[in-house]
Design a protein around this motif. Structure first.
Motif, short mmCIF file in Angstrom:
data_model
loop_
_atom_site.label_atom_id
_atom_site.label_comp_id
_atom_site.label_asym_id
_atom_site.label_seq_id
_atom_site.Cartn_x
_atom_site.Cartn_y
_atom_site.Cartn_z
N GLY A 47 0.81 -1.21 0.00
CA GLY A 47 0.00 0.00 0.00
C GLY A 47 0.84 1.25 0.00
N GLU A 48 0.21 2.37 -0.38
CA GLU A 48 0.86 3.68 -0.39
C GLU A 48 -0.11 4.72 0.15
OE1 GLU A 48 2.51 4.84 -4.11
OE2 GLU A 48 3.32 2.85 -4.58
N ALA A 49 0.43 5.82 0.65
CA ALA A 49 -0.39 6.93 1.13
C ALA A 49 0.40 8.22 0.99
CB ALA A 49 -0.81 6.71 2.58
N ASP A 50 -0.33 9.35 0.83
CA ASP A 50 0.36 10.63 0.66
C ASP A 50 -0.04 11.68 1.68
OD1 ASP A 50 -2.15 11.35 -0.21
OD2 ASP A 50 -1.56 11.69 -2.29
N ASP A 51 -0.88 11.34 2.65
CA ASP A 51 -1.19 12.27 3.73
C ASP A 51 -1.55 11.46 4.97
OD1 ASP A 51 -3.87 11.43 3.48
OD2 ASP A 51 -4.44 13.18 2.29
N VAL A 52 -1.78 12.15 6.07
CA VAL A 52 -2.03 11.48 7.35
C VAL A 52 -3.28 10.62 7.30
CG1 VAL A 52 -2.65 11.86 9.77
CG2 VAL A 52 -0.77 13.17 8.74
N GLU A 53 -4.37 11.18 6.82
CA GLU A 53 -5.64 10.45 6.84
C GLU A 53 -5.54 9.17 6.02
OE1 GLU A 53 -9.19 9.79 8.42
OE2 GLU A 53 -8.10 11.67 8.76
N GLN A 54 -4.98 9.28 4.82
CA GLN A 54 -4.86 8.11 3.97
C GLN A 54 -3.90 7.09 4.57
OE1 GLN A 54 -2.88 8.45 0.04
NE2 GLN A 54 -4.80 7.67 -0.82
N ALA A 55 -2.84 7.59 5.20
CA ALA A 55 -1.87 6.67 5.82
C ALA A 55 -2.53 5.83 6.91
CB ALA A 55 -0.71 7.47 6.41
N VAL A 56 -3.30 6.47 7.76
CA VAL A 56 -3.97 5.75 8.84
C VAL A 56 -4.91 4.69 8.26
CG1 VAL A 56 -5.56 5.95 10.80
CG2 VAL A 56 -3.76 7.66 10.46
N GLN A 57 -5.65 5.06 7.23
CA GLN A 57 -6.59 4.12 6.61
C GLN A 57 -5.86 2.91 6.00
OE1 GLN A 57 -8.87 6.40 3.80
NE2 GLN A 57 -9.93 7.59 5.37
N VAL A 58 -4.79 3.18 5.25
CA VAL A 58 -4.08 2.10 4.57
C VAL A 58 -3.37 1.19 5.57
CG1 VAL A 58 -2.17 1.57 2.98
CG2 VAL A 58 -3.78 3.41 2.44
#
Length: 235
Positions: A47-58
């Protein structure tokens, strides 16, 4: 990062599931290309994420072995990701293993290093690390070891060896992680274009951050800002 020289994990029949958290898509693409060939390195980028909210979800959805975490992220920075993912850092009641975090950042500032380590990260390496060393660091962190780029370990030792908690700097606490990074580079004499290039942001964004810093610290110009940063040994 330079090319991965050998299959650190795959050669030992090991795999590690990894999530990449960084707000620069091109950098994530580069890391994935460098270390993400499972057959060669043993790293499976899930998985990848580019901000805090997406990071927590992923991270919550995938429960990886290791999260490669940038310090500066939209939405509160790496420290905020660590705070919100704290329950995942211990073995779950469902038998799921602990998620471990390894900071991977362009910043080599002491406060950034100490901040994420206090937040629960198992290590901190800078983006000058080679592909082979990054693969090795991922497996070490997955095993529970602490990993640091050489000179950064001293920041952590000094911070945790102190017997007294350092006083809170209320002025500095008003600034976001990104504003602190811009402040430090301005104080070191970098031009706006140089800062934009180093932080992978636009000159206009740099100008906005400088304006915000001056407003929050009630300073008038970059010369006052430099004196302020020097007095606090942020340069």
């Amino acid at each position: 990062m330079t090319g991965t020289e050998e299959a650190v994990g795959a050669g030992q029949g090991r795999t590690a599931r990894v999530v990449l958290v960084d707000d620069h898509r091109m950098f994530r693409t580069g890391v994935r290309a460098e270390i993400g060939e499972t057959a060669r390195t043993g790293i499976d980028v899930v998985g990848e994420a580019d901000d805090v909210e997406q990071a927590v979800q992923v991270v919550t959805a995938t429960r990886p072995d290791v999260v490669l975490l940038d310090v500066h992220l939209p939405g509160g920075g790496g420290v905020e990701v660590l705070r919100r993912c704290a329950p995942l850092m211990t073995e779950g009641a469902d038998g799921a293993g602990a998620v471990r975090f390894l900071a991977l950042s362009v910043s080599d500032a002491a406060e950034d290093v100490i901040g994420v380590i206090r937040g629960g990260a198992r290590g901190y390496v800078t983006k000058t690390i080679t592909g082979a060393d990054l693969v090795a660091a991922v497996f070490r962190v997955s095993d529970g070891d602490a990993v640091f780029s050489p000179r950064l370990a001293g920041f952590v030792l000094d911070a945790f060896a102190a017997t007294d908690t350092p006083p809170v700097d209320e002025d500095l606490d008003r600034l976001t992680q990104r504003e602190r990074e811009v402040l430090r580079l301005i104080a070191r004499g970098y031009a706006y274009k140089e800062i934009a290039k180093q932080l992978f942001i636009s000159v206009k964004t740099v100008e906005s951050h400088v304006s915000a810093v001056l407003r929050k610290l009630q300073l008038s110009n970059r010369h006052e800002l430099t004196r302020w940063a020097t007095a606090r040994r942020l340069v």
